[in-house]
Design a protein around this motif. Structure first.
Motif, PDB file in Angstrom:
ATOM      1  N   ARG A 254      38.509 -30.105  17.186  1.00  8.13           N
ATOM      2  CA  ARG A 254      37.093 -30.477  17.027  1.00  8.13           C
ATOM      3  C   ARG A 254      36.221 -29.683  18.003  1.00  8.13           C
ATOM      4  O   ARG A 254      36.582 -29.508  19.175  1.00  8.13           O
ATOM      5  CB  ARG A 254      36.904 -31.986  17.176  1.00  8.13           C
ATOM      6  CG  ARG A 254      37.204 -32.543  18.537  1.00  8.13           C
ATOM      7  CD  ARG A 254      37.234 -34.072  18.531  1.00  8.13           C
ATOM      8  NE  ARG A 254      38.433 -34.556  17.852  1.00  8.13           N
ATOM      9  CZ  ARG A 254      38.646 -35.822  17.515  1.00  8.13           C
ATOM     10  NH1 ARG A 254      37.753 -36.743  17.788  1.00  8.13           N
ATOM     11  NH2 ARG A 254      39.763 -36.173  16.909  1.00  8.13           N
TER      12      ARG A 254
ATOM     13  N   ALA B 210      41.314 -31.038  21.758  1.00  5.93           N
ATOM     14  CA  ALA B 210      39.894 -30.821  22.053  1.00  5.93           C
ATOM     15  C   ALA B 210      39.555 -31.315  23.454  1.00  5.93           C
ATOM     16  O   ALA B 210      38.612 -30.825  24.080  1.00  5.93           O
ATOM     17  CB  ALA B 210      39.038 -31.543  21.027  1.00  5.93           C
TER      18      ALA B 210
ATOM     19  N   LYS C 158      32.436 -41.470  18.496  1.00  4.62           N
ATOM     20  CA  LYS C 158      32.864 -41.650  19.888  1.00  4.62           C
ATOM     21  C   LYS C 158      32.886 -40.308  20.620  1.00  4.62           C
ATOM     22  O   LYS C 158      32.397 -40.203  21.747  1.00  4.62           O
ATOM     23  CB  LYS C 158      34.252 -42.308  19.891  1.00  4.62           C
ATOM     24  CG  LYS C 158      34.755 -42.718  21.268  1.00  4.62           C
ATOM     25  CD  LYS C 158      35.659 -43.929  21.200  1.00  4.62           C
ATOM     26  CE  LYS C 158      37.023 -43.674  20.625  1.00  4.62           C
ATOM     27  NZ  LYS C 158      37.887 -42.861  21.499  1.00  4.62           N
TER      28      LYS C 158
HETATM   29  C1  S3P Z   1      39.062 -36.392  21.227  1.00  8.93           C
HETATM   30  C2  S3P Z   1      40.117 -35.579  20.965  1.00  8.93           C
HETATM   31  C3  S3P Z   1      41.411 -36.068  20.437  1.00  8.93           C
HETATM   32  C4  S3P Z   1      41.313 -37.481  19.901  1.00  8.93           C
HETATM   33  C5  S3P Z   1      40.506 -38.379  20.788  1.00  8.93           C
HETATM   34  C6  S3P Z   1      39.096 -37.843  20.960  1.00  8.93           C
HETATM   35  C7  S3P Z   1      37.826 -35.790  21.770  1.00  8.93           C
HETATM   36  O1  S3P Z   1      42.323 -36.023  21.492  1.00  8.93           O
HETATM   37  O2  S3P Z   1      42.593 -38.036  19.705  1.00  8.93           O
HETATM   38  O3  S3P Z   1      40.439 -39.682  20.259  1.00  8.93           O
HETATM   39  O4  S3P Z   1      36.765 -36.447  21.726  1.00  8.93           O
HETATM   40  O5  S3P Z   1      37.878 -34.648  22.238  1.00  8.93           O
HETATM   41  P1  S3P Z   1      43.152 -34.655  21.777  1.00  8.93           P
HETATM   42  O6  S3P Z   1      42.159 -33.571  21.814  1.00  8.93           O
HETATM   43  O7  S3P Z   1      43.822 -34.807  23.079  1.00  8.93           O
HETATM   44  O8  S3P Z   1      44.091 -34.564  20.615  1.00  8.93           O
END
Ligand code: S3P
Length: 445
Positions: free
Chosen positions: A202, A176, A29
């Protein structure tokens, strides 16, 4: 592609025999959102294979069309995106509706702030409850105007500055989405935009920006690269790039845990993204005694990928420290279910962010596990689960949260009595063919 909306909304899963076979997880995703967004900001046509065709990503595709991209899906499933270049993005004629998607909404806020255009952001009831100030406050430093009536929530309007400023920020929250929004805004600023992370999250935005031709660097230090300073050179000229989207480890979490808890099971999960900022669940489950092997390891679209060979295992409880939370932030509902079948206690620390995801996941997991006979306790930012052989038998309230629904459907595969969830329609946000994929390995609904 199947249609989960045709199903009765409440459901359960059972396994009368061991789970077995190959399991193809849907596209990641996070990478799917980013591929559509960067292809829109680039010049030329990018082809995206394996795009996750879930509701969240489709909302981002619609938003990119409204900003000026030409996007079409070919009969062979490849998505073609012809971008408009950073200067070609236009103020959309209608509000951008991100439905349930926090990632789509927050990343595109950065795009709008950096492109000198204006857009109104809306979403469904769940998204409208989630905090947006974590993104809008740093974006305001670029000179963007934010109109949210002081709520810090949707609906809100962002108007990018005619000349966005490069900013240098240290976000309080490890996110992220926040990092990515700031970097995407930085594409439109002259000079260097810098994000200083206290704990690395990430890095798909950084990896993909480099693939599209931006000048971006990361300086990592501390244990397991805890700290990370990302520097982006602004006024970048992005060029189209083809992207092959790998399988989503956050979706793989469900068949992975299913195989570990259903006696006799053996599965091969194909083509799973194993970026070190995303594989925390696999590392935690392995420490719990899970038999998980990485095979056929390779690189695609700048990301590490492998197949996962997993079989039923006797799990034991462990301490899951707060520093691993960013690498498995969406996987705690699945981990909590695995912990419910483990011998001893699993303690998960530093997970307060779970309270502001698609639902308050700490409260939802605690209520669902307790109703099904598990000894569990949630703290303000922690969770303790003492495992055993859960009896099940209760219906779980999902609070419109796809990952709560899938986690408890998986739990019911191995409980003494079935576990029902009150709603499954929202599973389509991230895993549109979940029931068919689970049926293919022997899970009956
Ligand atoms: C995501 C970051 C995460 C995650 C979300 C997807 C992304 O959120 O929980 O489902 O794609 O950058 P946060 O970065 O706010 O923790």
């Amino acid at each position: 592609m199947s249609d989960t909306s045709a199903r009765p909304s409440a459901a359960f899963l059972r396994a009368s025999a061991p789970l077995a076979g190959d399991f193809r997880v849907p596209g990641d995703k996070s990478i799917s959102h980013r591929a559509l967004i960067l292809a829109t900001m680039a010049t030329g046509t990018s082809r995206i294979t394996g795009l996750l065709e879930g509701d969240d990503v489709l909302a981002t595709a619609d938003a990119m069309r409204a900003l000026g991209a030409q996007i079409s899906r070919r009969d062979d499933g490849v998505w073609e995106v012809t971008g408009c270049g950073p200067a070609g993005l236009k103020t959309p004629a209608r509000p951008l509706d991100f439905a349930n998607s926090g990632t789509g909404a927050r990343l595109v806020m950065g795009v709008v702030a950096g492109a000198g255009i204006s857009a109104k952001f809306t979403g469904d009831a769940s998204l409208s409850r989630r905090p947006m100030a974590r993104v809008t406050l740093p974006l305001a430093l670029t000179g963007a105007q934010i109109e949210d009536g002081g709520t810090g929530k949707l609906p809100l309007t962002i108007t990018g500055a005619a000349t966005p400023l490069p900013i240098d920020v240290t976000p309080e929250i490890a996110s992220a989405q926040v990092k990515s929004a700031i970097l995407l805004a930085g594409l439109g600023a002259a000079g260097h935009t810098i994000v200083r992370e206290k704990h690395i999250t990430r890095d798909h935005t950084e990896n993909m920006l480099a693939l599209f031709g931006a000048k971006i660097s990361s300086q990592r230090s501390g244990a397991e690269n805890a700290e990370n300073i990302v520097t982006l050179e602004g006024h970048a000229r992005l060029r189209a790039h083809d992207i092959a989207v790998p399988g989503d480890p956050s979706s793989a979490a469900f068949p992975l845990v299913a195989a570990l808890i259903v006696p006799g099971s053996t599965l091969r999960l194909k083509n799973v993204l194993l970026n070190p900022q995303r594989d925390g669940l696999i590392r935690a489950l392995t420490r719990m005694g899970g038999n998980i092997k990485r095979v056929n390891e390779r690189m695609e679209a700048g990301e590490p990928i492998a197949d996962l060979q997993v079989s039923h295992s006797a799990l034991k409880g462990i301490e899951v420290e707060s520093d691993v939370a960013p690498s498995m932030i969406d996987e705690y509902p699945a981990l909590a279910v695995a912990a419910a079948f483990a011998e001893g206690t699993t303690h998960m620390a530093g997970i307060g962010e779970l309270r502001v995801k698609e639902s308050d996941r700490l409260a939802a997991v605690e209520a669902g596990l307790r109703a099904n006979g598990v000894d569990v306790e949630a703290g303000a930012d922690s969770l303790r689960v003492t495992g055993g052989a859960p009896i099940g038998g209760a219906c779980v309230t999902t609070h419109d949260d796809h990952r709560i629904a899938m986690a408890f459907l998986v739990m019911g595969l191995a409980t003494q009595n079935s576990v029902r969830v009150d709603d499954t329609t929202m599973i389509a946000t991230s895993f549109p063919n979940f029931f068919e994929a689970m049926a293919s390995i022997g899970a009956q609904s």
